[in-house]
Scaffold this motif. Structure first.
Motif, mmCIF file in Angstrom:
data_model
loop_
_atom_site.group_PDB
_atom_site.id
_atom_site.type_symbol
_atom_site.label_atom_id
_atom_site.label_comp_id
_atom_site.label_asym_id
_atom_site.label_seq_id
_atom_site.Cartn_x
_atom_site.Cartn_y
_atom_site.Cartn_z
ATOM 1 N N PHE A 293 0.820 -1.206 0.000
ATOM 2 C CA PHE A 293 0.000 0.000 0.000
ATOM 3 C C PHE A 293 0.856 1.259 0.000
ATOM 4 O O PHE A 293 1.861 1.338 0.718
ATOM 5 C CB PHE A 293 -0.899 0.029 1.248
ATOM 6 N N PHE A 294 0.398 2.232 -0.768
ATOM 7 C CA PHE A 294 1.014 3.570 -0.800
ATOM 8 C C PHE A 294 -0.112 4.550 -0.533
ATOM 9 O O PHE A 294 -0.964 4.778 -1.395
ATOM 10 C CB PHE A 294 1.657 3.824 -2.179
ATOM 11 N N THR A 295 -0.126 5.115 0.658
ATOM 12 C CA THR A 295 -1.291 5.911 1.007
ATOM 13 C C THR A 295 -0.991 7.371 1.313
ATOM 14 O O THR A 295 -0.019 7.687 1.990
ATOM 15 C CB THR A 295 -2.034 5.293 2.225
ATOM 16 N N PRO A 296 -1.848 8.263 0.819
ATOM 17 C CA PRO A 296 -1.764 9.658 1.256
ATOM 18 C C PRO A 296 -2.342 9.757 2.668
ATOM 19 O O PRO A 296 -2.933 8.784 3.157
ATOM 20 C CB PRO A 296 -2.682 10.412 0.295
ATOM 21 N N GLU A 297 -2.190 10.913 3.282
ATOM 22 C CA GLU A 297 -2.871 11.150 4.552
ATOM 23 C C GLU A 297 -3.928 12.214 4.319
ATOM 24 O O GLU A 297 -3.622 13.295 3.847
ATOM 25 C CB GLU A 297 -1.874 11.628 5.611
ATOM 26 N N TYR A 298 -5.166 11.857 4.606
ATOM 27 C CA TYR A 298 -6.278 12.811 4.530
ATOM 28 C C TYR A 298 -6.805 12.991 5.953
ATOM 29 O O TYR A 298 -7.341 12.034 6.544
ATOM 30 C CB TYR A 298 -7.417 12.273 3.652
ATOM 31 N N ASN A 299 -6.651 14.161 6.491
ATOM 32 C CA ASN A 299 -7.148 14.443 7.842
ATOM 33 C C ASN A 299 -6.753 13.367 8.846
ATOM 34 O O ASN A 299 -7.590 12.786 9.517
ATOM 35 C CB ASN A 299 -8.666 14.663 7.793
ATOM 36 N N TYR A 300 -5.459 13.123 8.885
ATOM 37 C CA TYR A 300 -4.855 12.198 9.857
ATOM 38 C C TYR A 300 -5.281 10.748 9.672
ATOM 39 O O TYR A 300 -5.127 9.931 10.576
ATOM 40 C CB TYR A 300 -5.104 12.666 11.309
ATOM 41 N N SER A 301 -5.835 10.446 8.514
ATOM 42 C CA SER A 301 -6.208 9.059 8.248
ATOM 43 C C SER A 301 -5.890 8.746 6.779
ATOM 44 O O SER A 301 -5.322 9.579 6.074
ATOM 45 C CB SER A 301 -7.701 8.864 8.545
ATOM 46 N N TYR A 302 -6.290 7.564 6.333
ATOM 47 C CA TYR A 302 -6.118 7.209 4.915
ATOM 48 C C TYR A 302 -7.395 7.637 4.179
ATOM 49 O O TYR A 302 -8.454 7.795 4.794
ATOM 50 C CB TYR A 302 -5.857 5.685 4.784
ATOM 51 N N VAL B 237 -11.459 6.373 -0.322
ATOM 52 C CA VAL B 237 -11.489 5.425 -1.454
ATOM 53 C C VAL B 237 -10.808 4.107 -1.081
ATOM 54 O O VAL B 237 -11.201 3.035 -1.539
ATOM 55 C CB VAL B 237 -10.848 6.006 -2.751
ATOM 56 N N LEU B 238 -9.796 4.223 -0.231
ATOM 57 C CA LEU B 238 -9.079 3.022 0.208
ATOM 58 C C LEU B 238 -9.958 2.211 1.163
ATOM 59 O O LEU B 238 -10.017 0.986 1.091
ATOM 60 C CB LEU B 238 -7.780 3.454 0.901
ATOM 61 N N LYS B 239 -10.666 2.911 2.049
ATOM 62 C CA LYS B 239 -11.580 2.236 2.973
ATOM 63 C C LYS B 239 -12.673 1.528 2.178
ATOM 64 O O LYS B 239 -13.024 0.381 2.454
ATOM 65 C CB LYS B 239 -12.188 3.266 3.936
ATOM 66 N N ASN B 240 -13.197 2.226 1.164
ATOM 67 C CA ASN B 240 -14.264 1.652 0.340
ATOM 68 C C ASN B 240 -13.785 0.373 -0.355
ATOM 69 O O ASN B 240 -14.468 -0.653 -0.333
ATOM 70 C CB ASN B 240 -14.719 2.686 -0.693
ATOM 71 N N MET B 241 -12.585 0.445 -0.925
ATOM 72 C CA MET B 241 -12.043 -0.719 -1.628
ATOM 73 C C MET B 241 -11.859 -1.873 -0.640
ATOM 74 O O MET B 241 -12.253 -3.012 -0.901
ATOM 75 C CB MET B 241 -10.714 -0.323 -2.280
ATOM 76 N N LEU B 242 -11.301 -1.580 0.547
ATOM 77 C CA LEU B 242 -11.039 -2.641 1.516
ATOM 78 C C LEU B 242 -12.339 -3.176 2.121
ATOM 79 O O LEU B 242 -12.429 -4.350 2.473
ATOM 80 C CB LEU B 242 -10.052 -2.156 2.581
ATOM 81 N N ASP B 243 -13.351 -2.330 2.214
ATOM 82 C CA ASP B 243 -14.658 -2.823 2.670
ATOM 83 C C ASP B 243 -15.209 -3.851 1.679
ATOM 84 O O ASP B 243 -15.688 -4.914 2.061
ATOM 85 C CB ASP B 243 -15.643 -1.664 2.861
ATOM 86 N N ALA C 229 -2.206 8.193 8.912
ATOM 87 C CA ALA C 229 -2.740 7.304 7.862
ATOM 88 C C ALA C 229 -2.181 5.897 8.030
ATOM 89 O O ALA C 229 -2.910 4.910 7.931
ATOM 90 C CB ALA C 229 -2.380 7.850 6.489
ATOM 91 N N ARG C 230 -0.895 5.812 8.343
ATOM 92 C CA ARG C 230 -0.270 4.489 8.473
ATOM 93 C C ARG C 230 -0.827 3.733 9.676
ATOM 94 O O ARG C 230 -1.108 2.549 9.604
ATOM 95 C CB ARG C 230 1.249 4.622 8.560
ATOM 96 N N ALA C 231 -0.983 4.453 10.790
ATOM 97 C CA ALA C 231 -1.488 3.802 12.009
ATOM 98 C C ALA C 231 -2.913 3.299 11.790
ATOM 99 O O ALA C 231 -3.252 2.160 12.144
ATOM 100 C CB ALA C 231 -1.437 4.774 13.175
ATOM 101 N N LYS C 232 -3.735 4.148 11.161
ATOM 102 C CA LYS C 232 -5.139 3.753 11.003
ATOM 103 C C LYS C 232 -5.301 2.666 9.940
ATOM 104 O O LYS C 232 -6.141 1.783 10.079
ATOM 105 C CB LYS C 232 -5.991 4.981 10.709
ATOM 106 N N LEU C 233 -4.479 2.741 8.893
ATOM 107 C CA LEU C 233 -4.544 1.682 7.878
ATOM 108 C C LEU C 233 -4.074 0.354 8.488
ATOM 109 O O LEU C 233 -4.649 -0.702 8.207
ATOM 110 C CB LEU C 233 -3.706 2.067 6.647
ATOM 111 N N SER C 234 -3.068 0.406 9.348
ATOM 112 C CA SER C 234 -2.591 -0.825 10.010
ATOM 113 C C SER C 234 -3.716 -1.450 10.809
ATOM 114 O O SER C 234 -3.940 -2.671 10.760
ATOM 115 C CB SER C 234 -1.447 -0.533 10.990
ATOM 116 N N GLU C 235 -4.437 -0.598 11.533
ATOM 117 C CA GLU C 235 -5.540 -1.086 12.367
ATOM 118 C C GLU C 235 -6.616 -1.767 11.498
ATOM 119 O O GLU C 235 -7.085 -2.851 11.812
ATOM 120 C CB GLU C 235 -6.123 0.128 13.091
ATOM 121 N N LEU C 236 -6.961 -1.109 10.391
ATOM 122 C CA LEU C 236 -7.978 -1.672 9.494
ATOM 123 C C LEU C 236 -7.513 -3.008 8.922
ATOM 124 O O LEU C 236 -8.256 -3.986 8.887
ATOM 125 C CB LEU C 236 -8.292 -0.683 8.358
ATOM 126 N N LEU C 237 -6.260 -3.049 8.461
ATOM 127 C CA LEU C 237 -5.766 -4.279 7.833
ATOM 128 C C LEU C 237 -5.768 -5.430 8.829
ATOM 129 O O LEU C 237 -6.115 -6.564 8.497
ATOM 130 C CB LEU C 237 -4.361 -4.050 7.252
#
Ligand SMILES: Cc1cc2nc3c(=O)[nH]c(=O)nc-3n(C[C@H](O)[C@H](O)[C@H](O)COP(=O)(O)O)c2cc1C
Length: 182
Positions: free
Chosen positions: A72-81, A84-90, A124-132
């Motif tokens: 994953f290569f993620t931008p940070e939007y308002n301290y999260s990922y 669109v990434l959440k939608n895809m992973l959902d 973004a990295r911390a929250k994406l880690s949690e989701l994954l």
């Protein structure tokens, strides 16, 4: 050779994260089969639309399923990922076949890189880690990579990595390959 799917969390044409993914692809040349995932046509997750499975959802699931690793290569939007990434992973977190529990992502090995502002995408990295972890992705904890984009990058839209950043990206590529068992 292992198959690595590169996933950029930005749909922006000149995305720095997509540019990073392309740099990563160059670093992996000859050592892994690499593809950049296009998930831009996915609809918003809507349980009314889960069955019959939309063609684009089935195609993205197949690409994820056939990969050995997701980088994953993620931008940070308002301290999260980005959403669109959440939608895809959902979409990816739902069973591939109705009534079964297997998903396209559970058990996949993954790594995270972020190109963002001063925080280097830490939120973004911390929250994406949690989701994954929640969707049972087998995340490589170390090294994570956070790249701080400089002012010049923002004015030119061109990613220019320092030697140190390039070395860190190469280090992450090597670590991910060994995580995948190459
Ligand atoms: C809605 C939105 C929120 C943002 N929030 C943050 C943020 O919290 N931290 C940060 O470092 N950058 C933030 N940014 C700036 C992005 O990190 C920056 O635009 C980056 O280049 C986006 O990645 P991309 O080039 O791959 O599209 C934000 C940008 C947008 C559009």
């Amino acid at each position: 050779m292992k198959k690595i799917l590169l996933i950029s969390g930005s749909l922006r044409r000149q995305s720095f994260n997509t540019q990073m993914a392309r740099e990563a692809a160059k670093l992996l040349e000859g050592r892994a089969r690499v593809k950049l995932l296009d998930f831009s046509a996915l609809p918003y997750m809507n349980q009314d639309r889960e069955q019959p499975v939309p063609e684009v959802v089935a195609r993205v699931r197949m690409e994820v399923q056939s990969a050995d690793g997701l980088w994953f290569f993620t931008p940070e939007y308002n301290y999260s990922y980005p959403g669109v990434l959440k939608n895809m992973l959902d979409w990816m977190s739902r069973p591939v076949k109705p009534g079964e529990t297997a998903t396209a992502v559970a058990g996949k090995k993954a790594a995270i890189c972020a190109a963002a502002g001063r925080s280097a995408g830490a939120g973004a990295r911390a929250k994406l880690s949690e989701l994954l972890q929640a969707i049972k992705v087998d995340l490589m904890a170390e090294p994570q990579l956070g790249v701080v984009l400089d002012r010049e990058a923002f004015t030119s839209d061109a990613l220019s990595l320092t030697d140190e950043q390039r070395a860190e990206l190469a280090e992450q590529a090597d670590a991910f390959l060994s995580y995948l068992g190459e």
